[in-house]
Write an enzyme that holds these catalytic residues in place. Structure first.
Site, PDB file in Angstrom:
ATOM      1  CG  ASP A  12      -4.064  55.198  83.594  1.00 56.69           C
ATOM      2  OD1 ASP A  12      -2.469  54.947  83.301  1.00 56.69           O
ATOM      3  OD2 ASP A  12      -4.840  54.185  83.444  1.00 56.69           O
ATOM      4  N   GLY A  44       2.122  48.835  80.037  1.00 55.68           N
ATOM      5  CA  GLY A  44       2.135  47.417  80.927  1.00 55.68           C
ATOM      6  C   GLY A  44       2.332  46.751  79.791  1.00 55.68           C
ATOM      7  CB  CYS A  75      -0.323  55.191  84.815  1.00 57.03           C
ATOM      8  SG  CYS A  75       0.266  54.580  83.843  1.00 57.03           S
ATOM      9  CG  ASN A  76       1.163  51.910  89.891  1.00 56.73           C
ATOM     10  OD1 ASN A  76       0.013  51.688  90.097  1.00 56.73           O
ATOM     11  ND2 ASN A  76       1.521  51.931  91.180  1.00 56.73           N
ATOM     12  CB  THR A  77       3.190  51.510  83.627  1.00 52.75           C
ATOM     13  OG1 THR A  77       2.232  50.049  84.106  1.00 52.75           O
ATOM     14  CG2 THR A  77       4.042  50.965  82.290  1.00 52.75           C
ATOM     15  CB  CYS A 187      -2.513  48.121  88.201  1.00 46.92           C
ATOM     16  SG  CYS A 187      -3.448  48.549  86.793  1.00 46.92           S
ATOM     17  CG  HIS A 189      -6.951  50.062  84.787  1.00 44.65           C
ATOM     18  ND1 HIS A 189      -5.774  51.109  84.283  1.00 44.65           N
ATOM     19  CD2 HIS A 189      -7.696  50.288  83.170  1.00 44.65           C
ATOM     20  CE1 HIS A 189      -5.834  51.432  83.800  1.00 44.65           C
ATOM     21  NE2 HIS A 189      -6.931  50.648  82.997  1.00 44.65           N
TER      22      HIS A 189
END
Length: 277
Positions: A12, A44, A75-77, A187, A189
């Site tokens: 991440d 992001g 990590c989505n991004t 996300c 997080h």
């Protein structure tokens, strides 16, 4: 999985991916490592080309230096931007994280869904494709926030944070006629702020991808075992480092603080080291 323990790397830009790590560890007996790119945190707000180049370089170099059987891009991004490029550059399975739009659409009663993610994930064409494919019968409200990413990092390191900011970010979902009954934590997080988000949105069911990723990792590791695939052997195997305990790595050593060390210790990691490409 017998006595065989595979080595899984979680990646991440920050420490939010530990939410995926936690879920994965509940269901899989592995030796984990964690690499976070705090030099470019948060992803992001980074341009796509920077994310792609950085993620590919880091993961390619890590797997050439440390024995690794599987990568989880937690990590989505990074997943929505760089996943395909990583798969083209490494020789081991790579699992990505995508917003849990499909299950949210399936359980929403009023067909109003909230997608809470980073600004990059919210505007990503891939995210729009997910919505069109799996939530075409829903109204999907979107909030992109980097502030909540910073707050989650502070909370996980035991530092003070302003809870009022969470309410301010989510204010538009508390008023008016379009109120989501299901919110996607898009996300990695944000599961670390589940309690605080739930207090602001007590009527909403919160969904993330952690459990789905844990199950996918388990499936792929079972495939490795069933096919009798040993830990990856590289051409320069004499130089490959084998980790037999949980170790975290970051890209900016100047940001390694006692709070950061203690935070990772609470998740079972023995130490935090610097990873230099």
């Amino acid at each position: 999985m017998d006595n065989k323990k595979y080595r899984v790397l979680f990646f991440d830009s920050g420490i939010g991916g530990l939410s995926v790590y936690q879920e994965t560890m509940k269901h899989n007996d592995i030796i984990p490592s964690y690499l976070f790119d705090n030099l470019h945190f948060p992803y992001g707000i980074q341009p796509d080309d920077v994310v792609i180049e950085t993620v590919v370089k880091l993961l390619k170099n890590f797997t050439e230096r440390y024995l690794t059987d599987l990568i989880v891009i937690a990590c989505n991004t990074a997943s929505t931007v760089a996943l395909q490029y990583v798969r083209e550059n490494v020789r081991i399975p790579v699992v990505g994280v995508v917003p849990a739009v499909k299950p949210a659409a399936q359980i929403s009663v009023n067909k109003v869904i909230g997608l809470l993610a980073t600004p990059a994930t919210v505007r990503r064409p891939y995210t729009m494709e997910l919505i069109d494919r799996f939530a075409s019968d829903c109204m999907v409200l979107k909030i992109g926030s980097s502030e909540l990413v910073e707050i989650a990092e502070r909370k996980m390191m035991g530092l003070p944070y302003d809870r009022k900011i969470i309410g301010q970010v989510l204010r538009e979902w508390c008023e008016g006629n379009l109120v989501p009954d299901t919110v996607v934590l898009g996300c990695t997080h944000f599961p670390h702020l589940r309690k605080e988000i739930q207090e602001v949105l007590p009527y909403a069911k919160l969904i993330d991808s952690g459990d789905a990723i844990a199950r996918r990792v388990g499936y792929l590791l079972k495939e490795l075992q069933n096919n009798h695939i040993p830990s990856v052997e590289m051409e320069n195997s004499d130089n490959i480092i084998t980790l037999n305990e949980a170790v975290a790595f970051c890209t900016d050593g100047s940001k390694i603080t006692s709070c950061l060390q203690q935070g990772f210790s609470g998740f079972g990691f023995k130490r935090v080291e610097v990873f230099k490409v």
